[in-house]
Structures are given as C-alpha cells and as structure tokens.
Design a protein around this motif. Structure first.
Motif, PDB file in Angstrom:
ATOM      1  N   ARG A   1      12.723  45.242 -25.984  1.00 17.57           N
ATOM      2  CA  ARG A   1      14.186  44.448 -25.110  1.00 17.57           C
ATOM      3  C   ARG A   1      13.965  43.396 -25.414  1.00 17.57           C
ATOM      4  O   ARG A   1      13.037  42.857 -24.777  1.00 17.57           O
TER       5      ARG A   1
ATOM      6  N   ARG B   1      19.353  40.207 -26.397  1.00 20.59           N
ATOM      7  CA  ARG B   1      19.919  40.889 -25.675  1.00 20.59           C
ATOM      8  C   ARG B   1      19.901  42.795 -26.036  1.00 20.59           C
ATOM      9  O   ARG B   1      20.915  43.274 -26.402  1.00 20.59           O
TER      10      ARG B   1
ATOM     11  N   ARG C   1      18.325  33.899 -22.636  1.00 22.03           N
ATOM     12  CA  ARG C   1      18.253  34.854 -23.001  1.00 22.03           C
ATOM     13  C   ARG C   1      16.720  35.729 -22.564  1.00 22.03           C
ATOM     14  O   ARG C   1      16.236  35.288 -23.502  1.00 22.03           O
ATOM     15  N   LEU C   2      16.702  36.470 -21.404  1.00 19.78           N
ATOM     16  CA  LEU C   2      15.198  37.138 -20.993  1.00 19.78           C
ATOM     17  C   LEU C   2      15.038  38.579 -22.316  1.00 19.78           C
ATOM     18  O   LEU C   2      16.555  38.844 -22.014  1.00 19.78           O
ATOM     19  N   SER C   3      13.892  38.801 -21.996  1.00 19.94           N
ATOM     20  CA  SER C   3      14.547  39.798 -22.527  1.00 19.94           C
ATOM     21  C   SER C   3      14.317  41.295 -21.723  1.00 19.94           C
ATOM     22  O   SER C   3      14.230  43.009 -22.016  1.00 19.94           O
ATOM     23  N   ASP C   4      14.274  40.766 -20.435  1.00 20.11           N
ATOM     24  CA  ASP C   4      14.854  41.801 -19.636  1.00 20.11           C
ATOM     25  C   ASP C   4      16.807  42.164 -19.232  1.00 20.11           C
ATOM     26  O   ASP C   4      17.203  42.649 -18.828  1.00 20.11           O
ATOM     27  N   ARG C   5      17.542  41.672 -20.400  1.00 17.86           N
ATOM     28  CA  ARG C   5      18.880  41.501 -20.411  1.00 17.86           C
ATOM     29  C   ARG C   5      19.555  41.146 -19.679  1.00 17.86           C
ATOM     30  O   ARG C   5      20.532  40.406 -19.279  1.00 17.86           O
TER      31      ARG C   5
ATOM     32  N   VAL D   1      21.330  36.657 -18.920  1.00 16.57           N
ATOM     33  CA  VAL D   1      21.456  35.473 -19.790  1.00 16.57           C
ATOM     34  C   VAL D   1      21.782  34.760 -18.489  1.00 16.57           C
ATOM     35  O   VAL D   1      22.102  34.368 -17.347  1.00 16.57           O
TER      36      VAL D   1
ATOM     37  N   GLU E   1       8.378  35.458 -22.779  1.00 13.46           N
ATOM     38  CA  GLU E   1       8.178  35.551 -21.642  1.00 13.46           C
ATOM     39  C   GLU E   1       6.500  36.936 -20.315  1.00 13.46           C
ATOM     40  O   GLU E   1       6.844  37.423 -21.304  1.00 13.46           O
TER      41      GLU E   1
END
Lengths: 126, 126
Positions: free
Chosen positions: B59, B63, A59-63, A65, A117
């Motif tokens: 962010r 999520r 799950r990346l912080s740019d939303r 997945v 990240e």
DNA sequence: TTTATTAATGCAACAAAGTTGCAAATCATA
DNA sequence: TATGATTTGCAACTTTGTTGCATTAATAAA
C-alpha cells in the motif's frame, strides 16, 4: 481568496488539533458546531488551502488522507495507531538524506520526496 | 485452495513481473491473455493468496495498492516513479531498527510495522 | 450604501476502487 | 461419476472524492 465562514472554521479546527484530520473528521467537527457545510465545499476548501500553502495533505499508506496546518516543522513523519487511528508527528530526518544520496547513485533514481510511517499502538491502546 | 485457471494465471503474472502490480494491471494482463475474469474474482484471489502468505500487498502513500509475490527478501521499500508509475524495490533496513527503538521509548509508541517510499523519477523518465 | 463582479457554495450525478450477497458453475476426492 | 465444498460472475452497494451548473455571498468600486 475570500474569508468565508467555512474557511475560517476549517482553519480554526486544523489549528486546534495537533493530529492531522481526515476530510470526514473535519466535516463532522463542522457539523458539531452547527456549520452544515457540504462535503464538496470542504474538499474544495482543503484544495484551495493546500494550494495557498496553508495546509499540508498527509497521504498515509493505509490509504487514509489527512490534513494538517502548515508552518512549524514542515517535514516530519507519522506514528499511526492501528487501534484508535490517532496520528502523531515524529521527526526522523537523521540519516535519511545521506542514504537517499546512496540510493540515487546506486539505483539511478532521482528522489523528489519520501514518505515514512510507523504503524503500531499508541500509549493508550497498548 | 483449489488450483483454478485464474489462480494459476495470477501467480504466473506476479512471478514474471518484478514490479508490484495493481489489481487493474493484473486484470488487464489476464484479459490480454484471453482470460476474461471478473474483477471480484481477482480481488478475492488476491485476498486468498495474501492470506496463504503467497503474495504481499503493497500500500503506497500515493493511494495505489499493488501486489507482489512473497518469498525473496521480504521486507523492503519502494522507489516509485511519479511519471511512469514504475515501482522498484529498494533495501533500507540499515538504521531503521535502532531508530525505531528510540522512537518507541521517547514516544511511548509500540511500532508493529513501518512503511517507507521514495517518490521521484526513474532512470528512463529523468 | 448600492451595485457589479467574481469566488464560494449546494446539489445531484458521476467516478474509481473495492466489497458483498447470492445463485450458478467448477474443482477434487471418494 | 456423484457429491459437496470452493470459485466464479453478476449486480448492487460502499467509500472517498470530483465535476457541472445554477445559486448565493463576499468584496471592491461607484
């Protein structure tokens, strides 16, 4: 756990790709090889594979997945290209565990996991 | 930029809270003080405040998207409690910039920004 | 091989978190 | 206070998933 066409194809796709793939990527790749699976099926298979420990959810912080095969060097971080969205692994555990102990003490916070990240431009996009 | 009731209330809410708030949190707080703003308005104000540099969007890799007042020590990371969802700031720039240079060289990747979060249990939830 | 059992699948509907177009309301400044 | 640009609210839409339920298919037993 049954060995169904979708499950087999899904694992094959994830094992071929080194970058973690999104559910949408995976669905597209399935369709490209004429396996017209439903998105519900893909999500359920991903869930089930995750529970079996065969894949990891990223799950990346740019939303976004993404999913990647489990196994090799299991804990690592990611380099995310903001232009082409390519994701590559990067190792970065060096000082983290020591620093986490400091944080736990000074902030009275029990760390269970972390996420890190780097967003930027990959070689091709620079 | 006009100074409207929603904008004023929104900034006041963000300045009172130290933890970054979600759009939903903010909407709830507005309603609690009888300011029945629409969610569209809240999102648009958050957008506009971000563009003005008055707030920052956070962010997280779980999520969730949160907003916090800009200003003070602008670059920091977060401790996220997985039980009560409280978010606290933590400073952690120490070794990062040096290591980023290593990564840029070895991976041929131009880093523009990074994101780091620690998920765990806050003092109250342990 | 056939049957029974249970998991896997597809479909449609739903859900959360935003986003967009457009008309109506409101702010600010002349 | 009149004017004109911003804000706002509403409804509809989008994305990324999730859920219920009936149907289909894989596997183990007979």
């Amino acid at each position: 756990m049954r060995s169904t066409p979708v499950r087999k194809a899904l694992l094959k796709i994830l094992s071929k790709d080194q970058a973690p793939l999104s559910a949408f990527d995976i669905l597209a790749k399935l369709h490209a090889q004429k396996l017209l699976a439903n998105k519900t099926t893909v999500y359920r298979q991903l869930d089930s594979l995750e529970k079996q420990g065969l894949i990891h959810t990223v799950r990346l912080s740019d939303r976004s997945v993404r999913y990647e095969l489990a196994g090799k060097d299991d804990h690592h971080h990611h380099l995310v290209c903001v232009k082409c969205n390519d994701v590559k692994d990067v190792d970065f555990e060096n000082h983290l565990s020591r620093q986490e102990k400091n944080i736990e003490k000074s902030k009275k916070f029990k760390i269970l996991r972390h996420s890190m990240e780097f967003f930027g431009l990959c070689f091709n996009c620079q």
